[in-house]
Design an enzyme around this catalytic site. Structure first.
Site, PDB file in Angstrom:
ATOM      1  N   THR A 142      41.177   9.462  47.791  1.00 26.03           N
ATOM      2  CA  THR A 142      40.277   9.458  46.634  1.00 26.03           C
ATOM      3  C   THR A 142      39.457  10.738  46.511  1.00 26.03           C
ATOM      4  O   THR A 142      38.637  10.860  45.602  1.00 26.03           O
ATOM      5  CB  THR A 142      39.329   8.242  46.708  1.00 26.03           C
ATOM      6  N   GLY A 143      39.655  11.695  47.438  1.00 21.08           N
ATOM      7  CA  GLY A 143      39.074  13.023  47.249  1.00 21.08           C
ATOM      8  C   GLY A 143      37.576  13.102  47.393  1.00 21.08           C
ATOM      9  O   GLY A 143      36.956  12.381  48.188  1.00 21.08           O
ATOM     10  N   ALA A 180      26.622  30.163  46.962  1.00 27.65           N
ATOM     11  CA  ALA A 180      27.584  31.281  46.947  1.00 27.65           C
ATOM     12  C   ALA A 180      28.803  30.940  47.785  1.00 27.65           C
ATOM     13  O   ALA A 180      29.162  31.642  48.733  1.00 27.65           O
ATOM     14  CB  ALA A 180      26.920  32.557  47.459  1.00 27.65           C
ATOM     15  N   GLU A 186      33.897  32.011  42.409  1.00 24.59           N
ATOM     16  CA  GLU A 186      35.016  32.068  41.462  1.00 24.59           C
ATOM     17  C   GLU A 186      34.495  31.946  40.020  1.00 24.59           C
ATOM     18  O   GLU A 186      34.790  32.783  39.163  1.00 24.59           O
ATOM     19  CB  GLU A 186      36.039  30.963  41.768  1.00 24.59           C
ATOM     20  N   HIS A 316      45.779  22.105  49.619  1.00 21.33           N
ATOM     21  CA  HIS A 316      46.963  22.227  50.482  1.00 21.33           C
ATOM     22  C   HIS A 316      46.762  21.522  51.821  1.00 21.33           C
ATOM     23  O   HIS A 316      47.726  21.064  52.431  1.00 21.33           O
ATOM     24  CB  HIS A 316      47.379  23.693  50.664  1.00 21.33           C
ATOM     25  N   HIS A 439      58.862  48.696  51.402  1.00 20.97           N
ATOM     26  CA  HIS A 439      58.012  49.757  50.867  1.00 20.97           C
ATOM     27  C   HIS A 439      58.395  50.005  49.418  1.00 20.97           C
ATOM     28  O   HIS A 439      59.580  50.047  49.115  1.00 20.97           O
ATOM     29  CB  HIS A 439      58.218  51.043  51.671  1.00 20.97           C
TER      30      HIS A 439
HETATM   31  P1  NAI Z   1      31.092  25.583  49.391  1.00 21.78           P
HETATM   32  O1  NAI Z   1      30.868  24.742  50.572  1.00 21.78           O
HETATM   33  O2  NAI Z   1      32.231  26.528  49.335  1.00 21.78           O
HETATM   34  O3  NAI Z   1      29.776  26.474  49.117  1.00 21.78           O
HETATM   35  C1  NAI Z   1      28.518  25.901  48.905  1.00 21.78           C
HETATM   36  C2  NAI Z   1      27.479  26.974  49.051  1.00 21.78           C
HETATM   37  O4  NAI Z   1      26.239  26.445  48.646  1.00 21.78           O
HETATM   38  C3  NAI Z   1      27.315  27.448  50.486  1.00 21.78           C
HETATM   39  O5  NAI Z   1      27.284  28.859  50.499  1.00 21.78           O
HETATM   40  C4  NAI Z   1      25.998  26.833  50.901  1.00 21.78           C
HETATM   41  O6  NAI Z   1      25.311  27.598  51.885  1.00 21.78           O
HETATM   42  C5  NAI Z   1      25.253  26.841  49.572  1.00 21.78           C
HETATM   43  N1  NAI Z   1      24.141  25.904  49.494  1.00 21.78           N
HETATM   44  C6  NAI Z   1      24.082  24.664  50.011  1.00 21.78           C
HETATM   45  N2  NAI Z   1      22.875  24.116  49.720  1.00 21.78           N
HETATM   46  C7  NAI Z   1      22.178  25.028  48.999  1.00 21.78           C
HETATM   47  C8  NAI Z   1      20.882  25.063  48.415  1.00 21.78           C
HETATM   48  N3  NAI Z   1      20.048  24.013  48.540  1.00 21.78           N
HETATM   49  N4  NAI Z   1      20.496  26.169  47.730  1.00 21.78           N
HETATM   50  C9  NAI Z   1      21.337  27.228  47.620  1.00 21.78           C
HETATM   51  N5  NAI Z   1      22.552  27.258  48.186  1.00 21.78           N
HETATM   52  C10 NAI Z   1      23.000  26.165  48.853  1.00 21.78           C
HETATM   53  O7  NAI Z   1      31.102  24.564  48.162  1.00 21.78           O
HETATM   54  P2  NAI Z   1      31.595  24.721  46.663  1.00 21.78           P
HETATM   55  O8  NAI Z   1      31.670  26.140  46.265  1.00 21.78           O
HETATM   56  O9  NAI Z   1      30.729  23.807  45.880  1.00 21.78           O
HETATM   57  O10 NAI Z   1      33.050  24.158  46.727  1.00 21.78           O
HETATM   58  C11 NAI Z   1      33.262  22.796  47.095  1.00 21.78           C
HETATM   59  C12 NAI Z   1      34.544  22.629  47.840  1.00 21.78           C
HETATM   60  O11 NAI Z   1      35.629  22.870  46.987  1.00 21.78           O
HETATM   61  C13 NAI Z   1      34.634  23.569  49.011  1.00 21.78           C
HETATM   62  O12 NAI Z   1      34.750  22.809  50.170  1.00 21.78           O
HETATM   63  C14 NAI Z   1      35.877  24.372  48.776  1.00 21.78           C
HETATM   64  O13 NAI Z   1      36.677  24.376  49.922  1.00 21.78           O
HETATM   65  C15 NAI Z   1      36.585  23.674  47.627  1.00 21.78           C
HETATM   66  N6  NAI Z   1      37.094  24.677  46.704  1.00 21.78           N
HETATM   67  C16 NAI Z   1      38.132  25.440  47.096  1.00 21.78           C
HETATM   68  C17 NAI Z   1      38.604  26.429  46.264  1.00 21.78           C
HETATM   69  C18 NAI Z   1      39.736  27.268  46.708  1.00 21.78           C
HETATM   70  O14 NAI Z   1      40.465  26.853  47.608  1.00 21.78           O
HETATM   71  N7  NAI Z   1      39.898  28.457  46.162  1.00 21.78           N
HETATM   72  C19 NAI Z   1      38.014  26.682  44.947  1.00 21.78           C
HETATM   73  C20 NAI Z   1      36.903  25.822  44.667  1.00 21.78           C
HETATM   74  C21 NAI Z   1      36.485  24.854  45.521  1.00 21.78           C
END
Ligand code: NAI
Length: 460
Positions: A142-143, A180, A186, A316, A439
């Site tokens: 359910t993610g 961040a 992204e 993945h 190359h």
């Molecule tokens: P994330 O865990 O990547 O980043 C959350 C950020 O928010 C962290 O830098 C954290 O320190 C910061 N943070 C936490 N509480 C905070 C606060 N009170 N004030 C300011 N900053 C705070 O989570 P995100 O970007 O929301 O992504 C969620 C999930 O989705 C991640 O686990 C990620 O793996 C996945 N995802 C993966 C992608 C990919 O594979 N390219 C793309 C988008 C999401």
């Protein structure tokens, strides 16, 4: 009452892939999904639509950038945001429709509604005509759903999550991004390229926690150069909107006024109204479903995979777990090597990582050698005009076995596949260095970084 061998609850990348694998192995499979389209967050409101917008906004920036230097003069390029969003929606429609076709091909029965466990081997589906489902095995996939912060009023419009940020109907003048991480960077860079002023507020004193800190520091420099503003070490205490503008409150600093807020502070497991209590499953303190090494929960015949069990919240990773879980159920064997699961941030340049970071090796007291090579010294990177970044390879000091690979640069997300395969085969940096790389390709940067582990990179 419809009977199946396996009921999958949740049709995201973990669930639908598990359903297909189970059908391939001869099980009679039903999959319950409450959204009208299959594919989960990833396909509907995550990975895929964001990649469509990332690519489109990069094209737009390129056309408005330095193409003239390369002899391509474009006058009057304009942004038609609604068309850009329509293109994204078309991509999503085509792909979610593709899963419907895969379900038909594999004779998987799809139920549209909210799936709830009502007892051992029993699932109810709200909203569907079927009265109930029974099966020997149930797989929960359910993610996750976005997390928020106290004091933040998500209004589903001005103050929202990635779902809203994928569909702003106009380019915000000023977008404040809280967090961040993957999503913040992204989506923040998408809207920056389309013309927004973007301010990223991050609680920690760095960006991209979990990524190699040195690579993250380089990324920060690059994003600042692209015009994003960062406030690190910043505690957000609230965000409110009057429907037109928003105010973001920060502990110990002036509030920021902006016209949109993206809250991207992580995601939390989705177990809402899943009926876990009917089979005695208790979630852990953070809400995840505990499983053993075969993805079995504490209840007989009930398994769980993907974001809902914790670990990296990556599509993945969920897919690998889905396949391993099903193969374990049917054939008695299934395995996921968590050390070779790559992570990719699809910014420009991309940031990709597999294995252990330098920080983790240092913390664990592992002796390692490091090889690095910059894209600027690579012919192909020069020719395509994307020379920022580098490849870093970390290898065990004694055995030379590759322990981690970290890339920031063009197509890092594709280049990391070579590193993941090498690590899966237990390669040494010497193994990578001795493999012929075509190359001129960007992959030569990986080979050169492997050579650099032994101090013998050729082109620097
Ligand atoms: P994330 O865990 O990547 O980043 C959350 C950020 O928010 C962290 O830098 C954290 O320190 C910061 N943070 C936490 N509480 C905070 C606060 N009170 N004030 C300011 N900053 C705070 O989570 P995100 O970007 O929301 O992504 C969620 C999930 O989705 C991640 O686990 C990620 O793996 C996945 N995802 C993966 C992608 C990919 O594979 N390219 C793309 C988008 C999401």
């Amino acid at each position: 009452m419809a009977e199946h061998d396996l009921i999958v609850i949740g049709g995201g990348p973990g669930g639908y892939v598990a359903a297909i694998r189970a059908a391939q192995l001869g099980l009679n499979v039903g999959c319950v999904e409450k959204a009208s389209a299959l594919g989960g967050t990833c396909l509907r409101v995550g990975c895929i639509p964001s990649k469509a917008l990332l690519e489109s906004s990069e094209l737009y920036a390129e056309v408005n950038g330095n193409l003239a230097e390369r002899g391509i003069v474009v006058d009057g390029a304009q942004l038609d945001l609604s068309k850009m969003l329509k293109h994204k929606d078309r991509v999503v429609r085509a792909l979610t429709g593709g899963i419907d076709a895969l379900f038909k091909k594999n004779k998987i029965t799809r139920y549209n509604g909210h799936g709830r466990i009502v007892g051992p081997g029993q699932v109810s589906v709200s909203g569907d005509e079927v009265s109930g489902l029974s099966a020997k095995h149930i797989l929960i996939s359910t993610g996750s759903v976005p997390s928020s912060l106290p004091g933040i009023e998500l209004d589903g419009d001005r103050i929202g999550t990635s779902t809203e940020a994928l569909a702003y109907s106009e380019v915000p003048d000023h977008l404040v991004v809280i967090g961040a991480g993957y999503i913040g960077l992204e989506m923040g860079t998408v809207w920056r390229r389309l013309g927004s002023q973007v301010t990223v507020l991050e609680y920690l004193d760095r960006i991209l926690p979990g990524m190699d800190s040195d690579i993250a520091a380089e990324a920060l420099k690059i994003f600042k150069k692209q015009g994003l503003n960062f406030q690190l070490g910043c505690k957000v205490t609230g965000a409110t909107t009057d429907g037109k503008s928003c105010t973001v409150e920060i502990d110990g600093a002036d509030p920021i006024t902006c016209d949109r807020v993206l809250v991207s502070v992580g995601r939390k497991p989705n177990t809402t109204d899943l009926g876990l209590e009917t089979v005695g499953i208790e979630t852990d303190p953070r809400g995840f479903i505990p499983v053993d090494e075969h993805f079995a929960t504490s209840a007989d015949g009930i398994y769980a995979i993907g974001d809902v069990i914790g670990g990296a919240m990556l599509a993945h990773k969920a897919e690998e777990e889905g396949v391993a879980c099903i193969e374990q159920i049917v054939g008695g064997y299934g395995h996921v090597n968590y050390n070779t699961i790559p992570g990719v941030v699809y910014t420009s340049p991309e940031i990709a990582s597999v294995g252990r970071t330098e920080d983790q090796l240092q913390e664990a007291g592992v002796a390692y050698r490091k090889g690095e090579f910059p894209f600027i010294a690579n012919g192909r990177a020069r020719a395509v005009g994307h020379t920022e970044g580098r490849v870093k390879i970390l290898a065990d000091e004694q055995t030379d076995r590759v322990l981690g690979v970290h890339i920031i640069g063009p197509h890092a997300g594709d280049l990391i596949a070579e590193a993941a395969v090498a690590m899966e085969f237990g390669a040494s940096s010497e193994d990578i260095a001795r493999c012929c790389h075509a190359h001129p390709t960007l992959a030569e940067v990986v080979k050169e970084a492997a050579l650099a582990v032994d101090g013998r990179a050729l082109h620097i």
